[in-house]
Write a protein that holds these residues in place. Sequence first.
Motif, short mmCIF file in Angstrom:
data_model
loop_
_atom_site.label_atom_id
_atom_site.label_comp_id
_atom_site.label_asym_id
_atom_site.label_seq_id
_atom_site.Cartn_x
_atom_site.Cartn_y
_atom_site.Cartn_z
N GLN A 96 0.75 -1.18 -0.03
CA GLN A 96 0.04 0.20 -0.19
C GLN A 96 1.18 1.16 0.18
O GLN A 96 0.59 2.33 -0.43
CB GLN A 96 -1.09 -0.44 1.38
N MET A 97 1.79 0.99 0.50
CA MET A 97 2.94 2.20 0.65
C MET A 97 3.35 2.47 -1.03
O MET A 97 3.61 3.85 -1.13
CB MET A 97 3.94 2.03 1.39
N ALA A 98 4.00 1.59 -1.47
CA ALA A 98 3.96 1.25 -2.95
C ALA A 98 2.96 2.32 -3.99
O ALA A 98 3.50 2.61 -4.58
CB ALA A 98 4.92 0.32 -3.35
N GLU A 118 -5.07 6.16 5.19
CA GLU A 118 -5.06 6.09 3.95
C GLU A 118 -4.83 4.11 3.84
O GLU A 118 -6.48 3.59 3.66
CB GLU A 118 -4.92 6.58 2.45
N ILE A 119 -3.67 4.16 4.23
CA ILE A 119 -3.51 2.53 4.12
C ILE A 119 -4.68 1.93 5.62
O ILE A 119 -5.19 0.62 5.50
CB ILE A 119 -2.51 2.28 5.07
N ALA A 120 -4.91 2.80 6.82
CA ALA A 120 -5.82 1.94 7.31
C ALA A 120 -6.61 1.77 7.22
O ALA A 120 -7.70 1.00 7.35
CB ALA A 120 -5.29 3.53 8.76
N ALA A 121 -7.47 2.98 6.06
CA ALA A 121 -8.83 3.04 5.75
C ALA A 121 -8.51 1.75 5.40
O ALA A 121 -10.00 0.55 5.01
CB ALA A 121 -9.16 3.46 5.54
N ARG A 142 10.28 6.09 4.19
CA ARG A 142 9.18 5.29 3.04
C ARG A 142 9.40 5.46 1.18
O ARG A 142 8.89 4.65 0.85
CB ARG A 142 7.73 6.03 2.95
N VAL A 143 9.81 6.66 1.51
CA VAL A 143 10.98 6.15 -0.32
C VAL A 143 11.00 5.80 -0.60
O VAL A 143 11.02 5.29 -1.71
CB VAL A 143 11.12 8.29 -0.22
N GLN A 144 11.97 5.20 0.23
CA GLN A 144 12.98 4.07 -0.47
C GLN A 144 12.57 2.71 -0.45
O GLN A 144 12.69 1.89 -0.75
CB GLN A 144 14.35 4.09 0.40
N ALA A 145 11.42 2.45 0.42
CA ALA A 145 10.56 1.49 0.91
C ALA A 145 9.66 1.35 -0.68
O ALA A 145 9.84 0.11 -1.01
CB ALA A 145 9.61 1.28 1.81
N VAL A 146 9.65 2.36 -1.29
CA VAL A 146 8.61 2.45 -2.15
C VAL A 146 9.26 1.73 -3.64
O VAL A 146 8.79 1.43 -4.50
CB VAL A 146 7.86 3.82 -2.84
N VAL A 147 10.82 2.09 -3.65
CA VAL A 147 11.36 1.74 -4.17
C VAL A 147 11.92 0.33 -4.70
O VAL A 147 11.95 0.08 -5.33
CB VAL A 147 12.77 2.34 -4.47
N LEU A 148 12.00 -0.17 -3.42
CA LEU A 148 12.61 -0.92 -2.95
C LEU A 148 10.88 -2.62 -3.36
O LEU A 148 11.51 -2.89 -4.17
CB LEU A 148 12.44 -1.32 -1.57
N ALA A 149 9.91 -1.69 -3.27
CA ALA A 149 8.97 -2.50 -3.13
C ALA A 149 8.71 -3.56 -4.97
O ALA A 149 8.25 -3.70 -5.64
CB ALA A 149 7.61 -1.44 -3.12
N TYR A 150 9.46 -1.44 -5.78
CA TYR A 150 8.60 -1.63 -6.99
C TYR A 150 10.07 -2.86 -7.34
O TYR A 150 10.48 -3.91 -8.53
CB TYR A 150 8.61 -0.10 -8.16
N GLU A 151 11.42 -2.40 -7.27
CA GLU A 151 12.78 -3.19 -7.61
C GLU A 151 12.45 -4.53 -7.69
O GLU A 151 13.30 -5.23 -8.37
CB GLU A 151 13.85 -2.37 -7.40
N SER A 152 11.94 -5.06 -6.58
CA SER A 152 12.42 -5.91 -5.83
C SER A 152 10.85 -7.35 -6.18
O SER A 152 11.00 -7.90 -6.58
CB SER A 152 11.30 -6.58 -4.36
N GLY A 153 10.22 -6.26 -7.40
CA GLY A 153 9.18 -6.93 -8.32
C GLY A 153 7.57 -7.61 -7.35
O GLY A 153 6.69 -7.69 -7.33
N LEU A 154 7.82 -6.98 -6.45
CA LEU A 154 7.28 -7.03 -4.97
C LEU A 154 5.30 -6.22 -5.60
O LEU A 154 4.23 -6.73 -5.35
CB LEU A 154 6.69 -7.07 -3.80
N VAL A 155 5.39 -4.92 -6.26
CA VAL A 155 3.82 -4.38 -6.25
C VAL A 155 4.83 -4.58 -8.55
O VAL A 155 5.93 -3.37 -8.95
CB VAL A 155 4.09 -2.99 -5.97
N ARG A 156 3.86 -3.86 -8.81
CA ARG A 156 4.18 -4.08 -10.97
C ARG A 156 4.37 -2.38 -11.33
O ARG A 156 3.13 -2.00 -10.57
CB ARG A 156 2.71 -4.77 -11.43
N PRO A 157 5.01 -2.23 -11.64
CA PRO A 157 4.90 -0.68 -12.62
C PRO A 157 4.04 -0.62 -12.65
O PRO A 157 3.07 -1.58 -13.90
CB PRO A 157 6.00 -0.75 -13.21
N GLY A 158 3.81 0.67 -12.70
CA GLY A 158 1.68 0.97 -13.73
C GLY A 158 0.69 0.54 -12.53
O GLY A 158 -0.13 0.19 -13.15
N GLY A 159 1.17 -0.47 -11.95
CA GLY A 159 0.14 -0.94 -11.75
C GLY A 159 -0.84 -0.80 -10.04
O GLY A 159 -0.78 0.06 -9.47
#
Length: 233
Positions: A179-181, A188-191, A216-233
């Motif tokens: 959700q951060m990513a 918003e995440i809580a909701a 959390r910015v670095q967490a977002v980058v890691l989430a995408y780089e690790s493949g946990l979240v799809r780009p554009g998804g």
Amino acid sequence: MTAPAATGRPAGGRPVRILLADDQPLLRTGFRMVLGAETDLDIVGEAGDGAEAVDLARRLLPDVVLMDIRMPRMDGVAATRAIVDARLPVRVLILTTFDLDEYVVGALRAGASGFLAKDVPAEDLVAAIRTVAVGEAVVAPRILRRLLDKFALSLPDPDATPPKSLDVLTEREREVLVQMARGLSNAEIAATLSVSETTIKTHVGHVLTKLGLRDRVQAVVLAYESGLVRPGG
């Protein structure tokens, strides 16, 4: 822009001290006019290039450096890295002329607390500075997603199993990271997850600590780089 709500000031209730770093004097003047109208913001210095920004950051110890990404002598990425590596109590908010500036991902990896386009509305700029000053990070989902889409070919297969580095997270912490990513604030995440905002703040803290991340910015980058979240998804 999606950012955590933040209306507080640094410790002691003093105004947020800001260093402007941009090689265009006219833009610095514009920023000074906009930010100078806010009683809780204080411009303590101006730099015309990255090397000067690092020097002034060391000497003035502002709360936030408003950093242009393209400057002579030393660009915003190198300047950000120098400030972060020096462990100064200073946070960097990157400004870029174009949404798809190729330096932005590098700036985030260097330790920037967020980035905005230079044409951001004045009220969003002010809100972002206040957010960064109290230790949060500003994530601009529209810009970040377009950047990650641009570099999608260099990212891992999103269908692959996430790397073992994420195994330290609990299932709920991984949900929070996703959700951060997506650019959601703590509220918003809580909701979305039907829990309290305090609980989400705790989970976010655990995610950052377990993964050894600055914010959390670095967490977002890691989430995408690790493949946990799809780009554009």
